[in-house]
Design a protein around this motif. Structure first.
Motif, PDB file in Angstrom:
ATOM      1  N   ALA A 129       0.823  -1.216   0.000  1.00 53.50           N
ATOM      2  CA  ALA A 129       0.000   0.000   0.000  1.00 53.50           C
ATOM      3  C   ALA A 129       0.852   1.257   0.000  1.00 53.50           C
ATOM      4  N   PHE A 130       1.995   1.239   0.666  1.00 52.62           N
ATOM      5  CA  PHE A 130       2.748   2.467   0.889  1.00 52.62           C
ATOM      6  C   PHE A 130       3.339   3.064  -0.381  1.00 52.62           C
ATOM      7  N   CYS A 131       3.605   2.223  -1.394  1.00 54.86           N
ATOM      8  CA  CYS A 131       4.284   2.736  -2.590  1.00 54.86           C
ATOM      9  C   CYS A 131       3.465   2.556  -3.862  1.00 54.86           C
ATOM     10  N   SER A 132       2.176   2.283  -3.728  1.00 54.88           N
ATOM     11  CA  SER A 132       1.317   2.106  -4.896  1.00 54.88           C
ATOM     12  C   SER A 132       0.285   3.234  -4.959  1.00 54.88           C
ATOM     13  N   ALA A 133      -0.129   3.584  -6.173  1.00 51.92           N
ATOM     14  CA  ALA A 133      -1.138   4.626  -6.334  1.00 51.92           C
ATOM     15  C   ALA A 133      -2.464   4.202  -5.710  1.00 51.92           C
ATOM     16  N   THR A 159      12.337  -0.242  -5.962  1.00 52.73           N
ATOM     17  CA  THR A 159      13.146   0.308  -7.050  1.00 52.73           C
ATOM     18  C   THR A 159      13.929   1.481  -6.474  1.00 52.73           C
ATOM     19  N   PRO A 160      14.876   2.039  -7.218  1.00 55.83           N
ATOM     20  CA  PRO A 160      15.600   3.212  -6.712  1.00 55.83           C
ATOM     21  C   PRO A 160      14.695   4.418  -6.465  1.00 55.83           C
ATOM     22  N   ARG A 161      13.489   4.419  -7.013  1.00 50.63           N
ATOM     23  CA  ARG A 161      12.589   5.564  -6.883  1.00 50.63           C
ATOM     24  C   ARG A 161      11.544   5.377  -5.788  1.00 50.63           C
ATOM     25  N   THR A 162      11.559   4.255  -5.097  1.00 52.02           N
ATOM     26  CA  THR A 162      10.561   3.995  -4.062  1.00 52.02           C
ATOM     27  C   THR A 162      10.761   4.901  -2.851  1.00 52.02           C
ATOM     28  N   LEU A 163       9.691   5.588  -2.453  1.00 54.27           N
ATOM     29  CA  LEU A 163       9.742   6.377  -1.223  1.00 54.27           C
ATOM     30  C   LEU A 163       9.640   5.427  -0.035  1.00 54.27           C
ATOM     31  N   THR A 164      10.603   5.469   0.851  1.00 50.43           N
ATOM     32  CA  THR A 164      10.589   4.597   2.030  1.00 50.43           C
ATOM     33  C   THR A 164      10.596   5.388   3.336  1.00 50.43           C
ATOM     34  N   SER A 165      10.641   6.697   3.248  1.00 50.43           N
ATOM     35  CA  SER A 165      10.607   7.542   4.443  1.00 50.43           C
ATOM     36  C   SER A 165       9.156   7.847   4.807  1.00 50.43           C
ATOM     37  N   PRO A 166       8.726   7.503   6.028  1.00 48.31           N
ATOM     38  CA  PRO A 166       7.354   7.825   6.443  1.00 48.31           C
ATOM     39  C   PRO A 166       7.024   9.310   6.292  1.00 48.31           C
ATOM     40  N   VAL A 167       8.007  10.167   6.565  1.00 45.05           N
ATOM     41  CA  VAL A 167       7.779  11.617   6.445  1.00 45.05           C
ATOM     42  C   VAL A 167       7.495  11.987   4.994  1.00 45.05           C
ATOM     43  N   ALA A 168       8.288  11.438   4.069  1.00 48.86           N
ATOM     44  CA  ALA A 168       8.091  11.737   2.648  1.00 48.86           C
ATOM     45  C   ALA A 168       6.763  11.168   2.148  1.00 48.86           C
ATOM     46  N   ILE A 169       6.402   9.996   2.621  1.00 49.17           N
ATOM     47  CA  ILE A 169       5.142   9.388   2.192  1.00 49.17           C
ATOM     48  C   ILE A 169       3.961  10.193   2.721  1.00 49.17           C
ATOM     49  N   LYS A 170       4.035  10.639   3.987  1.00 46.71           N
ATOM     50  CA  LYS A 170       2.959  11.457   4.545  1.00 46.71           C
ATOM     51  C   LYS A 170       2.819  12.772   3.784  1.00 46.71           C
ATOM     52  N   ARG A 171       3.939  13.332   3.352  1.00 43.59           N
ATOM     53  CA  ARG A 171       3.894  14.565   2.562  1.00 43.59           C
ATOM     54  C   ARG A 171       3.178  14.313   1.239  1.00 43.59           C
ATOM     55  N   GLU A 172       3.467  13.155   0.645  1.00 46.11           N
ATOM     56  CA  GLU A 172       2.802  12.776  -0.602  1.00 46.11           C
ATOM     57  C   GLU A 172       1.310  12.555  -0.369  1.00 46.11           C
ATOM     58  N   LEU A 173       0.948  11.890   0.724  1.00 42.83           N
ATOM     59  CA  LEU A 173      -0.465  11.644   1.033  1.00 42.83           C
ATOM     60  C   LEU A 173      -1.225  12.951   1.238  1.00 42.83           C
ATOM     61  N   GLY A 188       7.155   0.927  -7.971  1.00 40.95           N
ATOM     62  CA  GLY A 188       6.947  -0.511  -7.874  1.00 40.95           C
ATOM     63  C   GLY A 188       7.702  -1.273  -8.936  1.00 40.95           C
ATOM     64  N   VAL A 189       7.721  -0.712 -10.153  1.00 47.48           N
ATOM     65  CA  VAL A 189       8.384  -1.340 -11.288  1.00 47.48           C
ATOM     66  C   VAL A 189       9.019  -0.242 -12.139  1.00 47.48           C
ATOM     67  N   ILE A 190      10.290  -0.389 -12.482  1.00 49.49           N
ATOM     68  CA  ILE A 190      10.967   0.588 -13.324  1.00 49.49           C
ATOM     69  C   ILE A 190      10.289   0.637 -14.689  1.00 49.49           C
ATOM     70  N   GLY A 191      10.031   1.852 -15.169  1.00 49.10           N
ATOM     71  CA  GLY A 191       9.412   2.031 -16.474  1.00 49.10           C
ATOM     72  C   GLY A 191       7.907   2.059 -16.446  1.00 49.10           C
ATOM     73  N   VAL A 192       7.316   1.845 -15.259  1.00 45.83           N
ATOM     74  CA  VAL A 192       5.861   1.785 -15.143  1.00 45.83           C
ATOM     75  C   VAL A 192       5.377   2.846 -14.154  1.00 45.83           C
ATOM     76  N   SER A 193       4.352   3.593 -14.567  1.00 45.76           N
ATOM     77  CA  SER A 193       3.731   4.589 -13.694  1.00 45.76           C
ATOM     78  C   SER A 193       2.265   4.247 -13.491  1.00 45.76           C
ATOM     79  N   CYS A 194       1.683   4.794 -12.427  1.00 43.75           N
ATOM     80  CA  CYS A 194       0.299   4.481 -12.082  1.00 43.75           C
ATOM     81  C   CYS A 194      -0.356   5.704 -11.451  1.00 43.75           C
ATOM     82  N   VAL A 195      -1.632   5.915 -11.782  1.00 42.44           N
ATOM     83  CA  VAL A 195      -2.417   6.996 -11.202  1.00 42.44           C
ATOM     84  C   VAL A 195      -3.666   6.381 -10.586  1.00 42.44           C
ATOM     85  N   GLY A 196      -3.953   6.708  -9.320  1.00 43.19           N
ATOM     86  CA  GLY A 196      -5.097   6.114  -8.629  1.00 43.19           C
ATOM     87  C   GLY A 196      -5.955   7.157  -7.942  1.00 43.19           C
TER      88      GLY A 196
END
Length: 243
Positions: A129-133, A159-173, A188-196
């Protein structure tokens, strides 16, 4: 350990990446003795809970039939499916419906076209849940306790682009309610984007999310976000009317 506990341990050995298991693999993943695993699995085959066409065990058709009766699979899916189909037709992207299940997202429905994307979870599969749209669309409207439960669990870097900091994720939320949609850019996967975007129930409580997923060059949030948001809003109205 009772019979139901043993059956649950065996069923828990299967997931999206372990759909078929030899007896040795089943023993290793369920953690029970070989004789107990073999005896329990044989009983589950007789009940239709497992199938074993050759030398590998897999989930049986009877469980699939039973799972289709679950409210989340039946009521929610029936209400949202027409709008998912419209979104797929409009965007030509892979579209998904997901619900929060602990710290993960359970994919309830998935529609894809001729361009298969095998790295995505099939219906019935789970994604973090934390890194998916899908997950962020739900968490942005969830109660603080739910958010803390997800962010206090393990947050592996997929992936290298995964947000793993709770602070950064809360800012995104925090940015999602105003914008109307959540974004996963190769997390989640390099080369793939998602909008939810979130789906709400009759009392205004978030119950699910819908998403559009595809290659980066086809999934641009500013272009596809409004369509995903409108789909989620229409699905919310349809689901709330059914309840």
């Amino acid at each position: 350990m009772g019979g139901l506990d043993r059956a649950a341990a065996i069923l828990g050995a299967f997931d999206a990446t372990h759909r078929e298991l030899t007896l040795a693999a089943l023993v290793a993943r369920c953690g029970m003795p070989r004789s107990t695993t073999h005896r329990t699995a044989d009983r589950m085959i007789k009940l239709g809970w497992l199938d074993k066409p050759k030398d590998r065990y897999r989930i049986g058709n009877r469980l699939f039939e039973i799972s289709s009766l679950a409210p989340v699979k039946h009521e929610l899916r029936e209400a949202v499916l027409p709008f998912l189909q419209d979104l797929h037709h409009a965007t030509k992207a892979t579209v998904q419906l997901g619900v929060l299940d602990g710290t993960d997202i359970l994919v309830v429905e998935r529609i894809t076209g001729h361009r298969q994307m095998p790295m995505l979870s099939q219906a019935g599969g789970i994604i973090p849940a934390f890194c998916s749209a899908l997950g962020r669309a739900i968490l942005a409207h969830a109660d603080p306790e739910t958010v803390e439960a997800v962010l206090s669990a393990e947050l592996p870097r997929r992936t290298p682009r995964t947000l793993t900091s709770p602070v950064a994720i809360k800012r995104e939320l925090a940015s999602i309610p105003t914008r109307g949609w959540a974004v996963d850019r190769e997390e989640g996967v390099i080369g793939v984007s998602c909008v939810g975007a979130p789906v709400f129930g009759p009392l205004g409580r978030v119950v699910a999310a819908v998403s559009a997923t595809g290659p980066n060059d086809r999934i641009r949030a500013e272009r596809i976000g409004p369509a995903v948001r409108l789909t989620a809003a229409a699905a919310s109205r349809a689901y709330s009317t059914r309840r």
